[in-house]
Design a protein around this motif. Structure first.
Motif, mmCIF file in Angstrom:
data_model
loop_
_atom_site.group_PDB
_atom_site.id
_atom_site.type_symbol
_atom_site.label_atom_id
_atom_site.label_comp_id
_atom_site.label_asym_id
_atom_site.label_seq_id
_atom_site.Cartn_x
_atom_site.Cartn_y
_atom_site.Cartn_z
ATOM 1 N N LEU A 80 0.782 -1.183 -0.017
ATOM 2 C CA LEU A 80 0.021 -0.088 -0.049
ATOM 3 C C LEU A 80 0.887 1.213 -0.074
ATOM 4 N N LEU A 81 2.025 1.102 0.867
ATOM 5 C CA LEU A 81 2.602 2.594 1.125
ATOM 6 C C LEU A 81 4.021 2.458 0.406
ATOM 7 N N GLY A 82 4.262 1.555 -0.397
ATOM 8 C CA GLY A 82 5.602 1.822 -1.069
ATOM 9 C C GLY A 82 6.774 0.934 0.023
ATOM 10 N N PRO A 83 7.717 0.522 -0.616
ATOM 11 C CA PRO A 83 8.696 -0.320 0.123
ATOM 12 C C PRO A 83 9.500 0.690 1.124
ATOM 13 N N ALA A 84 9.594 1.951 0.890
ATOM 14 C CA ALA A 84 10.605 3.024 1.806
ATOM 15 C C ALA A 84 9.730 3.110 2.980
ATOM 16 N N ALA A 85 8.451 3.696 3.018
ATOM 17 C CA ALA A 85 7.733 4.057 4.070
ATOM 18 C C ALA A 85 7.019 2.603 4.797
ATOM 19 N N GLY A 86 6.900 1.638 3.822
ATOM 20 C CA GLY A 86 6.031 0.502 4.126
ATOM 21 C C GLY A 86 6.732 -0.287 5.273
ATOM 22 N N VAL A 87 8.005 -0.525 5.248
ATOM 23 C CA VAL A 87 8.805 -1.391 6.156
ATOM 24 C C VAL A 87 8.608 -0.736 7.625
ATOM 25 N N LEU A 88 8.796 0.546 7.817
ATOM 26 C CA LEU A 88 8.771 1.235 8.990
ATOM 27 C C LEU A 88 7.249 1.134 9.769
ATOM 28 N N VAL A 89 6.454 1.526 8.664
ATOM 29 C CA VAL A 89 5.085 1.559 9.264
ATOM 30 C C VAL A 89 4.800 0.163 9.699
ATOM 31 N N SER A 90 5.098 -0.813 8.761
ATOM 32 C CA SER A 90 4.778 -2.416 9.072
ATOM 33 C C SER A 90 5.187 -2.750 10.686
ATOM 34 N N LEU A 91 6.261 -2.254 11.089
ATOM 35 C CA LEU A 91 6.804 -2.633 12.218
ATOM 36 C C LEU A 91 5.874 -2.322 13.353
ATOM 37 N N LEU A 92 5.056 -1.116 13.187
ATOM 38 C CA LEU A 92 4.010 -0.850 13.994
ATOM 39 C C LEU A 92 2.742 -1.483 13.743
ATOM 40 N N VAL A 93 2.343 -1.781 12.803
ATOM 41 C CA VAL A 93 1.099 -2.305 12.068
ATOM 42 C C VAL A 93 1.123 -3.676 12.484
ATOM 43 N N ALA A 94 2.194 -4.394 12.245
ATOM 44 C CA ALA A 94 2.422 -5.800 12.439
ATOM 45 C C ALA A 94 2.375 -6.148 14.066
ATOM 46 N N SER A 95 2.935 -5.305 15.031
ATOM 47 C CA SER A 95 3.024 -5.599 16.265
ATOM 48 C C SER A 95 1.739 -5.412 16.867
ATOM 49 N N VAL A 96 1.141 -4.308 16.341
ATOM 50 C CA VAL A 96 -0.269 -3.856 16.972
ATOM 51 C C VAL A 96 -1.286 -4.826 16.634
ATOM 52 N N GLY A 97 -1.324 -5.219 15.340
ATOM 53 C CA GLY A 97 -2.153 -6.057 14.770
ATOM 54 C C GLY A 97 -2.080 -7.404 15.300
ATOM 55 N N ALA A 98 -0.715 -7.849 15.457
ATOM 56 C CA ALA A 98 -0.725 -9.234 16.170
ATOM 57 C C ALA A 98 -1.087 -9.213 17.627
ATOM 58 N N ALA A 99 -0.759 -8.137 18.280
ATOM 59 C CA ALA A 99 -0.969 -8.019 19.586
ATOM 60 C C ALA A 99 -2.608 -8.039 19.863
ATOM 61 N N VAL A 100 -3.398 -7.679 18.874
ATOM 62 C CA VAL A 100 -4.890 -7.365 19.044
ATOM 63 C C VAL A 100 -5.294 -8.797 18.891
ATOM 64 N N ALA A 101 -4.961 -9.579 17.957
ATOM 65 C CA ALA A 101 -5.260 -11.015 17.591
ATOM 66 C C ALA A 101 -4.855 -11.801 18.809
ATOM 67 N N GLY A 102 -3.763 -11.481 19.359
ATOM 68 C CA GLY A 102 -3.182 -12.476 20.591
ATOM 69 C C GLY A 102 -4.413 -12.212 21.690
ATOM 70 N N ALA A 103 -4.696 -10.885 21.932
ATOM 71 C CA ALA A 103 -5.581 -10.418 22.835
ATOM 72 C C ALA A 103 -6.993 -11.314 22.928
ATOM 73 N N ILE A 104 -7.439 -11.534 21.516
ATOM 74 C CA ILE A 104 -8.665 -11.971 21.192
ATOM 75 C C ILE A 104 -8.552 -13.599 21.554
ATOM 76 N N VAL A 105 -7.571 -13.974 21.068
ATOM 77 C CA VAL A 105 -7.113 -15.599 21.458
ATOM 78 C C VAL A 105 -7.219 -15.846 22.745
ATOM 79 N N HIS A 106 -6.646 -15.008 23.559
ATOM 80 C CA HIS A 106 -6.497 -15.324 25.104
ATOM 81 C C HIS A 106 -7.935 -15.290 25.590
ATOM 82 N N LEU A 107 -8.678 -14.242 25.136
ATOM 83 C CA LEU A 107 -10.227 -14.186 25.628
ATOM 84 C C LEU A 107 -10.790 -15.319 25.567
ATOM 85 N N LEU A 108 -10.845 -15.686 24.050
ATOM 86 C CA LEU A 108 -11.848 -16.621 23.557
ATOM 87 C C LEU A 108 -11.298 -18.170 23.882
ATOM 88 N N VAL A 109 -10.014 -18.336 23.991
ATOM 89 C CA VAL A 109 -9.742 -19.898 23.982
ATOM 90 C C VAL A 109 -8.759 -19.801 25.502
#
Lengths: 349, 301
Positions: free
Chosen positions: B57-86
């Motif tokens: 979406l953002l191109g490689p230059a900005a994308g990699v830095l943004v993805s560090l934030l997006v990926a960690s937050v996204g996975a953390a949210v997924a983790g919280a859901i998994v914890h609560l449900l299972v």
């Protein structure tokens, strides 16, 4: 936080003799009823049930979750498959895949498998030896619980990687297939299939009786006591090692025998029957059927696999969702599986 | 031969740093709840795919830095859901959590297959990550070429380890996590909300895995089963490292990465994997509790 102690209701009288006779009788009639494809399918599932029985002993009553039973299943399967491959070479010096890989001589460790007696012995001895060594080194240092699960899983992974990586001498990813004769019998004939079916049913029956007997004996009691209160048992003077080791070896042997039978029914053994995913699928058979109940494990093996056969032929993409869901549901809702459900219903007035 | 060993050592270091990113979350969760999360590899996979989406979406230059934030937050949210449900419902039965989370892993893998296809996706590298450092050395044909992406992975893992260490030592949540890890009942008696700490740690572990997923996306394609390849070594790292010590986990990741890389100088990958496993089993003969042992008087720690 430890697993809460569970009351075990042994299947004394819980299983009416009539039901057992009906079950065994129905299985005996199957060759007359089913076509060759379905009979082979049933044979494969019964072989899986033999391996599943081992997990009832080891996991359900021993509290040791092995995520590497595929290793033992594969060892048994490959031991027999190596003989079948050599017996089917039609006088050629080498199995076909070795010729394709440019090998000129049979590797030395293939040679003994020319003898059917050696191969049959290896089906039992090889898994037993590996389980003995691995179990002794882990259980001696009281490596149990999740550690035990992870290390057995890692060993299954290493085994499969080794087989795939050494394609020239193991058949690699495609495994060993195209078997023709065993002990002078032509494998694809109807008579051979029927005989194989009866051998499988008899071995399953023997395994079921043996596991049930072990669980109802003092041995089973000690195994459960170690599962629920290892330290108390140690204070009482019991060394956990031999009891647990025996369960691990027995489960490995059952998996090895199951693997050998599966190879005969399926006509192939490949890393797909030895890897991580296969190993954990064995566990789910037991979880669905009931980890404490030998009868439940057999029922689970048949039910889950027939469901899989139907679902994955109709909706190939759906099966993994169903399997994943089965894991979660059987653990969250039915921790003692179908057998536990049956017991609960029976106890209700 | 020296250059080969040098290159293997460097490769071992970068593989060790991804293993560490995967193992840190596992070790935190295992230390706190004795739960082995088999879906942990799928949080890595999730991070990888989020990195792919951000860079597309953002191109490689900005994308990699943004993805560090997006990926960690996204996975953390997924983790919280998994914890609560299972996971939350199975805390008293650690082996059962293992099975339930494996079921979850299967579902997530199939979901990724349906969404992104069975073949892997490649993350486009920005210019500053696709070069090599030390080219002057490589010029004479015998030196070391250090790919910038691998240096970045190394630096990122070291930074995460440092931040995590400081957070555990010097924040309130870190104090609570250490307290609950040491003695759950006592911590609860002192008014720490144990359930919230557990939720936070599970989400944190998943977030770290998501970050690790970005790093592994820099090395190769992201496939639906990419997590599986990394999670088994990560489990071994946790076992080797011992419970409740970041230092132990880091040392174990380093040790295993080097053992595996050096073994590959002599034998092929398949045998190297076996060597790594045998190393762990032999090590447990000497120290069944792992590299770093947290002493306690409890009989059943």
């Amino acid at each position: 936080m430890r697993e809460p102690a569970r009351l075990f209701v042994p299947e004394h009288g819980g299983m009416p003799r009539a039901a057992i006779l009906v079950g065994a009788g129905a299985l005996a009639l199957m060759p007359a009823v089913l076509g060759p494809y379905d009979l082979a399918l049933l044979g494969r599932f019964l072989s899986l049930a033999i391996a599943a029985l081992g997990l009832v002993l080891l996991w359900g009553h021993g509290g040791l979750l092995s995520l590497g039973q595929g290793l033992f299943f594969g060892l048994g399967g490959y031991a027999l498959a190596m003989h079948l491959k050599l017996a089917g070479t039609d006088g050629a010096a080498l199995p076909d895949f070795m010729v394709w890989s440019g090998l000129e001589r049979l590797p030395w460790w293939w040679r003994p498998f020319e003898s059917p007696v050696f191969a049959l012995a290896a089906v039992v001895v090889l898994p037993a030896l590996v389980a003995l060594l691995l179990g002794w080194s882990l259980l001696r240092r009281r490596v149990t619980g999740p550690y035990f699960a992870i290390l057995t899983q890692a060993l299954a992974l290493a085994f499969v990687t080794l087989i795939i990586g050494r394609q020239a001498v193991t058949g690699g990813f495609n495994g060993l297939t195209d078997f023709r004769t065993f002990l002078g019998v032509d494998l694809p004939t109807r008579e051979a299939r029927t005989a194989l079916h009866f051998v499988t049913v008899l071995l399953l029956l023997a395994a079921w009786l043996a596991v049930r007997h072990a669980l109802q004996s003092r041995y089973g009691l000690a195994l459960r006591a170690l599962r629920d209160g290892e330290n108390r048992m140690r204070f009482l003077g019991y060394d956990p090692l031999p009891w647990r080791l025996a369960a691990f070896v027995a489960a490995a042997v059952l998996a090895g025998v199951g693997g050998a039978l599966h190879t005969l029914h399926a006509g192939v053994i490949s890393p797909a029957q030895a890897g991580i995913i296969f190993s954990i699928e064995l566990v789910v058979l037991v979880a669905v059927g009931g980890r404490l109940s030998p009868t439940g494990a057999i029922a689970g093996a048949l039910l889950v696999n027939f469901a899989r056969d139907r679902i994955s032929s109709a909706f190939p993409d759906l099966w993994l969702y169903v399997l994943g869901g089965l894991f979660i549901l059987s653990v969250l809702v039915l921790p003692e599986g179908l057998a536990g459900l049956g017991q609960r219903l029976r106890r209700r007035p | 031969m020296d250059a080969l060993i040098g290159a293997q050592l460097f490769n071992g270091l970068s593989v060790a740093s991804i293993n560490l990113m995967a193992a840190l979350g596992l070790a935190l969760v295992f230390g706190l709840m004795r739960v082995i999360n088999m879906a942990h590899g799928e949080f890595l996979m999730l991070g990888g795919y989020l990195a792919f989406l951000s860079t597309s979406l953002l191109g490689p230059a900005a994308g990699v830095l943004v993805s560090l934030l997006v990926a960690s937050v996204g996975a953390a949210v997924a983790g919280a859901i998994v914890h609560l449900l299972v996971v939350r419902h199975l805390l008293a039965r650690p082996l059962d959590t293992l099975l339930a989370t494996w079921g979850l892993a299967l579902i997530l893998q199939q979901l990724a297959r349906d969404l992104f296809g069975p073949i892997g996706v490649e993350v486009a590298l920005p210019a500053w990550l696709s070069g090599t450092a030390g080219e002057s050395l490589a010029a004479d044909g015998d030196g070391l070429a250090l790919p910038a992406s691998r240096l970045f992975i190394l630096a990122a893992a070291a930074a995460v380890l440092g931040v995590l260490h400081l957070a555990l030592r010097h924040t309130r949540l870190g104090l609570a996590i250490r307290a609950v890890s040491q003695d759950r009942m006592m911590a609860a008696a002192l008014g720490i909300d144990v359930r919230r700490v557990e939720l936070a740690v599970f989400a944190l572990g998943a977030g770290l895995a998501g970050l690790g997923g970005v790093l592994l996306a820099l090395l190769g394609p992201v496939t639906p089963t990419v997590g599986q390849a990394y999670v088994v070594p990560a489990f071994l790292v946790v076992i080797l490292g011992g419970i409740g010590s970041l230092g132990g986990t880091a040392a174990a990741a380093l040790l295993l990465g080097l053992v595996s890389a050096l073994a590959q100088v002599v034998v092929d990958v398949a045998i190297a994997q076996l060597v790594m496993l045998l190393f762990v089993i032999l090590f447990l003969q000497l120290r069944p509790e792992g590299l770093v042992v947290t002493r306690s008087r409890a009989l059943d720690a």
